[in-house]
Scaffold this motif. Structure first.
Motif, PDB file in Angstrom:
ATOM      1  N   ASN A 172       0.826  -1.228   0.000  1.00  0.00           N
ATOM      2  CA  ASN A 172       0.000   0.000   0.000  1.00  0.00           C
ATOM      3  C   ASN A 172       0.853   1.268   0.000  1.00  0.00           C
ATOM      4  OD1 ASN A 172       0.981   0.045   2.579  1.00  0.00           O
ATOM      5  ND2 ASN A 172      -0.923   0.785   3.500  1.00  0.00           N
ATOM      6  N   ASP A 177      -0.818   5.444  -4.988  1.00  0.00           N
ATOM      7  CA  ASP A 177      -2.155   5.992  -4.704  1.00  0.00           C
ATOM      8  C   ASP A 177      -2.832   6.559  -5.941  1.00  0.00           C
ATOM      9  OD1 ASP A 177      -1.708   5.349  -2.111  1.00  0.00           O
ATOM     10  OD2 ASP A 177      -1.589   7.407  -1.357  1.00  0.00           O
ATOM     11  N   LEU A 182      -6.759   6.475  -5.518  1.00  0.00           N
ATOM     12  CA  LEU A 182      -7.034   6.622  -4.087  1.00  0.00           C
ATOM     13  C   LEU A 182      -6.461   7.934  -3.574  1.00  0.00           C
ATOM     14  CD1 LEU A 182      -6.096   3.043  -2.823  1.00  0.00           C
ATOM     15  CD2 LEU A 182      -8.359   4.080  -2.678  1.00  0.00           C
ATOM     16  N   GLN A 186      -6.763   7.008   3.218  1.00  0.00           N
ATOM     17  CA  GLN A 186      -7.412   5.769   2.764  1.00  0.00           C
ATOM     18  C   GLN A 186      -7.278   4.724   3.864  1.00  0.00           C
ATOM     19  OE1 GLN A 186      -4.248   3.379   0.316  1.00  0.00           O
ATOM     20  NE2 GLN A 186      -4.153   5.484  -0.382  1.00  0.00           N
ATOM     21  N   GLN A 190      -9.561  -0.281   1.720  1.00  0.00           N
ATOM     22  CA  GLN A 190      -9.763   0.372   0.413  1.00  0.00           C
ATOM     23  C   GLN A 190      -8.599   0.071  -0.509  1.00  0.00           C
ATOM     24  OE1 GLN A 190     -10.157   4.350   1.888  1.00  0.00           O
ATOM     25  NE2 GLN A 190     -12.376   4.391   1.648  1.00  0.00           N
ATOM     26  N   SER A 191      -7.402   0.104   0.028  1.00  0.00           N
ATOM     27  CA  SER A 191      -6.231  -0.172  -0.799  1.00  0.00           C
ATOM     28  C   SER A 191      -6.257  -1.615  -1.315  1.00  0.00           C
ATOM     29  CB  SER A 191      -4.952   0.086   0.014  1.00  0.00           C
ATOM     30  OG  SER A 191      -3.853  -0.470  -0.641  1.00  0.00           O
ATOM     31  N   ARG A 194      -8.764  -2.109  -4.114  1.00  0.00           N
ATOM     32  CA  ARG A 194      -8.327  -1.597  -5.426  1.00  0.00           C
ATOM     33  C   ARG A 194      -7.293  -2.522  -6.061  1.00  0.00           C
ATOM     34  NH1 ARG A 194      -9.936   3.947  -6.200  1.00  0.00           N
ATOM     35  NH2 ARG A 194     -11.989   3.813  -5.249  1.00  0.00           N
ATOM     36  N   ARG A 195      -6.419  -3.079  -5.211  1.00  0.00           N
ATOM     37  CA  ARG A 195      -5.375  -3.959  -5.768  1.00  0.00           C
ATOM     38  C   ARG A 195      -5.979  -5.262  -6.273  1.00  0.00           C
ATOM     39  NH1 ARG A 195      -2.934  -3.198  -0.451  1.00  0.00           N
ATOM     40  NH2 ARG A 195      -2.098  -5.278  -0.714  1.00  0.00           N
ATOM     41  N   SER A 333       0.574  11.489   3.098  1.00  0.00           N
ATOM     42  CA  SER A 333       0.125  10.119   3.402  1.00  0.00           C
ATOM     43  C   SER A 333       0.826   9.530   4.630  1.00  0.00           C
ATOM     44  CB  SER A 333       0.413   9.223   2.196  1.00  0.00           C
ATOM     45  OG  SER A 333       1.761   9.368   1.807  1.00  0.00           O
ATOM     46  N   ARG A 342       3.182   3.066   4.866  1.00  0.00           N
ATOM     47  CA  ARG A 342       3.027   4.511   4.734  1.00  0.00           C
ATOM     48  C   ARG A 342       3.639   5.250   5.933  1.00  0.00           C
ATOM     49  NH1 ARG A 342      -0.999   4.808   0.782  1.00  0.00           N
ATOM     50  NH2 ARG A 342      -1.882   6.797   1.356  1.00  0.00           N
TER      51      ARG A 342
END
Ligand code: GLC
Length: 409
Positions: A172, A177, A182, A186, A190-191, A194-195, A333, A342
């Motif tokens: 992530n 992003d 994104l 986030q 959510q991450s 999306r992946r 982030s 992050r």
């Protein structure tokens, strides 16, 4: 924590995380959260195991090379599960995804991870000169690198592109992003969503990487390419050992070309940045992998010194009480507590940075990274990642990457 205690606890951890199948032995990164075999983790494991038992280290590498995809690509996860085994899919069960549907191939994933395999095999070969081991592993390595060269490049360039953030090993990371659509604020879910959606899109184009890279996601990642060049050099040496001069010359030439293109195409200002092919621009997010060119020896001595002084040892950017943060403190982030890649400190990056500093002869700085690693292990044990200010252990327990401290020498 004195060094004997560290060595003993590393040995115990590696034993605890060791798994046997009918045909193979390997080490899981963490028995709870990560009960499979991971590609770059197994290289770290083999490097650690070589300090205790070279035979086990070779078993680890034989296992991770045993299940290539038909294309020759080495997958980032091999499940080694039997039918009926309960396996985590990191919460995706609620969407009706099984582990196989999320990562698309039965028995393994359809993605790869940063290449450390050839360097590791070469190290094991150099430890005891076992030519049979070099011979047994060579073809699988070669196929993987031919796959990367043919399927993961654009035009006649030598740089390779990844098709999903997970292939960077930094799932992530905020580097991805924008490409995932994104915002910097986030959640982990959510991450992951999306992946996994990206996996589904790539499945539609049948993982034909060139199509996937062009339409969905294609990033020339700095870490991946630095490691790729190092691995091609190692592969060239292995070919030489096996008296295959043609391969040896070819892979060496390719490695030099990759290094040249990293310098020409991924340097922006005074740092190296990953490149987004779709939007044709560098990804201007500062993460720890700006230090990977040290590991790959790609910088002049002066540039290396500047990078270390201006970025690595800069408390406003990367240096914290307990080590080097995964994402710069100045990034919006940055989330040192629950950010995963992050913000928190990860210990394989510490090991790469240590080796890079050593390569340039920056002894005191390398020692500082080692000391901070030892302090973290003494305070919080073997955890997946750590809070940079409090040193608190975060994420998976009994996580193996801290074991790399036995190789900080
Ligand atoms: C996490 C890390 C990845 C690692 C895996 C297993 O997904 O981001 O790099 O390989 O865990 O340890």
């Amino acid at each position: 924590m004195d060094s004997q205690i560290t060595t003993d606890s590393v040995r115990l951890l590696m034993e605890k995380n060791r798994r046997m199948t009918d045909t193979s032995q390997f080490t899981v990164p963490s028995g709870g959260l990560y009960p499979f075999q991971w590609l770059w983790d197994s290289c770290f494991h083999a490097i650690v195991l070589a300090h205790f038992d070279i035979g086990l280290a070779k078993e680890e590498m034989r296992a991770v090379l045993a299940r290539p995809l038909p294309s020759g690509m080495l997958p980032h996860m091999i499940y080694w599960t039997r039918e009926g085994d309960l396996v985590p899919n990191w919460g995706r069960e609620s969407r009706g995804d099984t582990i196989n549907s999320s990562w698309q191939t039965p028995g393994s994933s359809s993605l790869t991870q940063p290449p450390v395999v050839a360097q590791t095999v070469l190290r094991l070969y150099e430890a005891d000169g076992d030519e049979q081991f070099a011979l047994d592993t060579y073809e699988a390595l070669k196929r993987h690198f031919e796959y990367l060269h043919h399927d993961r490049t654009f035009n006649n360039d030598a740089l390779v592109y990844i098709i999903n953030p997970d292939e960077s090993g930094e799932d992530n990371s905020p580097r991805f992003d924008e490409l995932l659509g994104l915002s910097f604020l986030q959640t982990a879910d959510q991450s992951l969503d999306r992946r996994i959606d990206l996996m589904k899109k790539n499945a539609v184009c049948d993982f034909k990487a060139k199509t996937c890279m062009r339409h969905h996601f294609g990033v020339a990642d700095v870490s991946f390419n630095v490691l790729y060049a190092e691995d091609l050099l190692a592969l060239s040496e292995l070919a030489y050992v096996l008296n295959n001069r043609v391969d040896s010359d070819r892979f060496e030439k390719r490695a030099k070309q990759v290094q040249k293109e990293i310098k020409e195409q991924l340097k922006f200002g005074d740092v190296y940045l990953s490149y987004d092919h779709k939007n044709k621009k560098p990804i201007e997010v500062l993460t720890w992998d700006i230090f990977m060119p040290l590991y790959g020896g790609l910088l002049s001595h002066q540039d290396a010194k500047d990078l270390v002084n201006n970025y690595l040892l800069n408390e406003k950017l990367f240096l914290s009480e307990f080590g080097i943060v995964s994402t710069a403190k100045t990034e919006p982030s940055y989330d040192p507590e629950s950010g995963f890649w992050r913000g928190p400190i990860w210990l394989a990056p510490h090991w790469f940075i240590y080796k890079g500093l050593q390569r340039y002869g920056f002894k005191a700085e390398a020692e500082l990274i080692k000391e901070k690693t030892l302090t973290l292990l003494a305070k919080s044990g073997f955890r997946e990642h750590y809070h940079p200010v409090t040193g608190e252990g975060l994420g998976a327990e009994d996580f193996t990457w801290g074991a790399l401290v036995v190789d900080m020498n």
